[in-house]
Design a protein around this motif. Structure first.
Motif, PDB file in Angstrom:
ATOM      1  N   ARG A  45      -8.879   1.036   2.018  1.00 40.86           N
ATOM      2  CA  ARG A  45      -9.516  -0.204   2.495  1.00 40.86           C
ATOM      3  C   ARG A  45      -9.026  -1.397   1.682  1.00 40.86           C
ATOM      4  N   TYR A  46      -8.790  -1.208   0.416  1.00 45.27           N
ATOM      5  CA  TYR A  46      -8.296  -2.284  -0.440  1.00 45.27           C
ATOM      6  C   TYR A  46      -6.954  -2.815   0.069  1.00 45.27           C
ATOM      7  N   ALA A  47      -6.111  -1.912   0.563  1.00 44.51           N
ATOM      8  CA  ALA A  47      -4.759  -2.301   0.986  1.00 44.51           C
ATOM      9  C   ALA A  47      -4.682  -2.771   2.432  1.00 44.51           C
ATOM     10  N   LEU A  48      -5.721  -2.522   3.230  1.00 46.89           N
ATOM     11  CA  LEU A  48      -5.660  -2.844   4.658  1.00 46.89           C
ATOM     12  C   LEU A  48      -5.578  -4.338   4.944  1.00 46.89           C
ATOM     13  N   ASP A  49      -5.937  -5.170   3.980  1.00 49.92           N
ATOM     14  CA  ASP A  49      -5.807  -6.617   4.166  1.00 49.92           C
ATOM     15  C   ASP A  49      -4.362  -7.071   4.004  1.00 49.92           C
ATOM     16  N   ASP A  50      -3.531  -6.161   3.512  1.00 53.45           N
ATOM     17  CA  ASP A  50      -2.146  -6.509   3.190  1.00 53.45           C
ATOM     18  C   ASP A  50      -1.121  -5.844   4.112  1.00 53.45           C
ATOM     19  N   VAL A  51      -1.562  -4.800   4.833  1.00 53.61           N
ATOM     20  CA  VAL A  51      -0.630  -4.049   5.686  1.00 53.61           C
ATOM     21  C   VAL A  51      -1.392  -3.439   6.856  1.00 53.61           C
ATOM     22  N   GLY A  52      -0.688  -3.128   7.948  1.00 54.85           N
ATOM     23  CA  GLY A  52      -1.315  -2.595   9.155  1.00 54.85           C
ATOM     24  C   GLY A  52      -1.879  -1.199   8.969  1.00 54.85           C
ATOM     25  N   PRO A  53      -2.813  -0.770   9.849  1.00 53.58           N
ATOM     26  CA  PRO A  53      -3.448   0.543   9.721  1.00 53.58           C
ATOM     27  C   PRO A  53      -2.501   1.735   9.859  1.00 53.58           C
ATOM     28  N   VAL A  54      -1.539   1.656  10.779  1.00 50.75           N
ATOM     29  CA  VAL A  54      -0.603   2.775  10.949  1.00 50.75           C
ATOM     30  C   VAL A  54       0.371   2.834   9.776  1.00 50.75           C
ATOM     31  N   SER A  55       0.790   1.667   9.284  1.00 53.34           N
ATOM     32  CA  SER A  55       1.651   1.621   8.097  1.00 53.34           C
ATOM     33  C   SER A  55       0.903   2.183   6.893  1.00 53.34           C
ATOM     34  N   THR A  56      -0.383   1.862   6.815  1.00 52.77           N
ATOM     35  CA  THR A  56      -1.229   2.409   5.747  1.00 52.77           C
ATOM     36  C   THR A  56      -1.258   3.925   5.821  1.00 52.77           C
ATOM     37  N   ASN A  57      -1.425   4.437   7.029  1.00 50.16           N
ATOM     38  CA  ASN A  57      -1.457   5.886   7.235  1.00 50.16           C
ATOM     39  C   ASN A  57      -0.121   6.517   6.861  1.00 50.16           C
ATOM     40  N   PHE A  58       0.982   5.851   7.205  1.00 50.13           N
ATOM     41  CA  PHE A  58       2.317   6.369   6.883  1.00 50.13           C
ATOM     42  C   PHE A  58       2.526   6.482   5.378  1.00 50.13           C
ATOM     43  N   LEU A  59       2.194   5.425   4.641  1.00 49.59           N
ATOM     44  CA  LEU A  59       2.396   5.435   3.196  1.00 49.59           C
ATOM     45  C   LEU A  59       1.501   6.467   2.517  1.00 49.59           C
ATOM     46  N   ARG A  60       0.282   6.633   3.030  1.00 49.97           N
ATOM     47  CA  ARG A  60      -0.619   7.644   2.462  1.00 49.97           C
ATOM     48  C   ARG A  60      -0.073   9.053   2.722  1.00 49.97           C
ATOM     49  N   ASN A  61       0.415   9.281   3.945  1.00 44.80           N
ATOM     50  CA  ASN A  61       1.017  10.573   4.272  1.00 44.80           C
ATOM     51  C   ASN A  61       2.231  10.853   3.406  1.00 44.80           C
TER      52      ASN A  61
END
Length: 299
Positions: free
Chosen positions: A179-195
């Motif tokens: 959630r901290y990073a979602l203001d800086d990048v899109g949700p799918v990109s967030t999911n990609f980096l976490r994966n």
């Protein structure tokens, strides 16, 4: 439609995705080691999420700040590595529905942490909902222990519940970091980096002397098991988690986390019709109470 309501609906869809995911993994987990399943899932998830990201958000993640990148890497390690290994073990040792009910403890931690980190203050009604969730969990735990009459089976159940509770805690921390990073990048990109972070952990672990992944990976030659793995991969880390990241961007962390945990509602018919599992009345009552508590956060 109000953005918060949209986020809540996405959280409900997420719950359905994870119910299908956990049911599939509970079947695979009977013949394949949980850590190897988690490794294989990450291996397949990363390219699928990458393709989804390219078509929906492009390469916007390349402009992410160093703080957000670090937060997502830590989120991936706690969410896609530590939580996955713990939960896959719980699915097999305890059962997917029971494990998912215990995971409803995660919104409690998420709500507290989101209040401390993002100023999301809980109302009296939300605290009542949390109390109902904990009550339902307690009923499920007691029923699981009492119904396991054999010592070996009971010990296995206790280990499964411990793994599920630990998984709930790590999942909450993972959501807050994401959630901290979602203001800086899109949700799918967030999911990609976490994966990607989770996969990196599994790759490192696979080269350790005691790792059995390369030996266990033989199961990927079985077309039926490979198909089940791909199905679980699509429903879980690809679509399920992408929906959840979208929901976290639109609604409070505690509410999204709670609604995403109503998977046991979907698991009841799956347990009865497909897994042929006997469902005790106490387990049903505990499931319903936990679900009511989670749904009250939606109202």
């Amino acid at each position: 439609m109000d953005s918060v309501v949209t986020g809540q609906i996405l959280a409900l869809v997420t719950a359905l995705c994870w119910a299908l995911n956990s049911a599939t993994y509970s079947v695979l987990g009977k013949t394949v080691k949980s850590s190897s399943l988690a490794h294989a899932r990450s291996l397949f998830a990363v390219p699928f999420v990458f393709i989804l990201m390219v078509f929906t958000e492009g390469f916007s993640f390349l402009n992410i700040s160093s703080r957000s990148f670090t937060a997502l890497m830590l989120s991936g390690v706690t969410g896609y590595y530590i939580t996955d290994v713990l939960m896959f073990y719980a699915y097999v040792a305890l059962g997917p529905r029971e494990a998912l009910v215990i995971m409803t403890f995660s919104p409690v931690v998420s709500s507290i942490l989101s209040g401390l980190c993002f100023g999301e203050v809980l109302s009296a009604g939300q605290w009542i909902s949390i109390l109902l969730i904990i009550t339902g969990i307690t009923l499920m735990v007691l029923d699981e222990i009492l119904s396991s009459r054999e010592v070996r089976s009971r010990n296995r159940a206790v280990k499964g519940m411990s793994a599920a509770f630990a998984g709930a805690l790590f999942q909450a921390v993972s959501y807050i970091l994401a959630r901290y990073a979602l203001d800086d990048v899109g949700p799918v990109s967030t999911n990609f980096l976490r994966n990607l972070a989770g996969l990196m952990c599994f790759i490192v672990i696979s080269f350790l002397p005691k790792s059995t992944f390369r030996k266990d990976a033989v199961f990927l030659k079985d077309r039926k098991m490979l198909g089940q793995l791909l199905f679980a991969c699509i429903t879980g880390p690809v679509l399920g988690m992408s929906f959840q990241m979208m929901a976290l961007r639109l609604a409070p962390v505690g509410i999204v986390s709670a609604l995403s945990q109503i998977s046991p509602l979907y698991m009841l018919p799956i347990d009865i019709l497909f897994l042929k599992k006997k469902v005790h009345i106490v387990s049903v009552a505990g499931t319903i109470i936990s679900i009511v508590g989670a749904v009250m956060l939606f109202i």
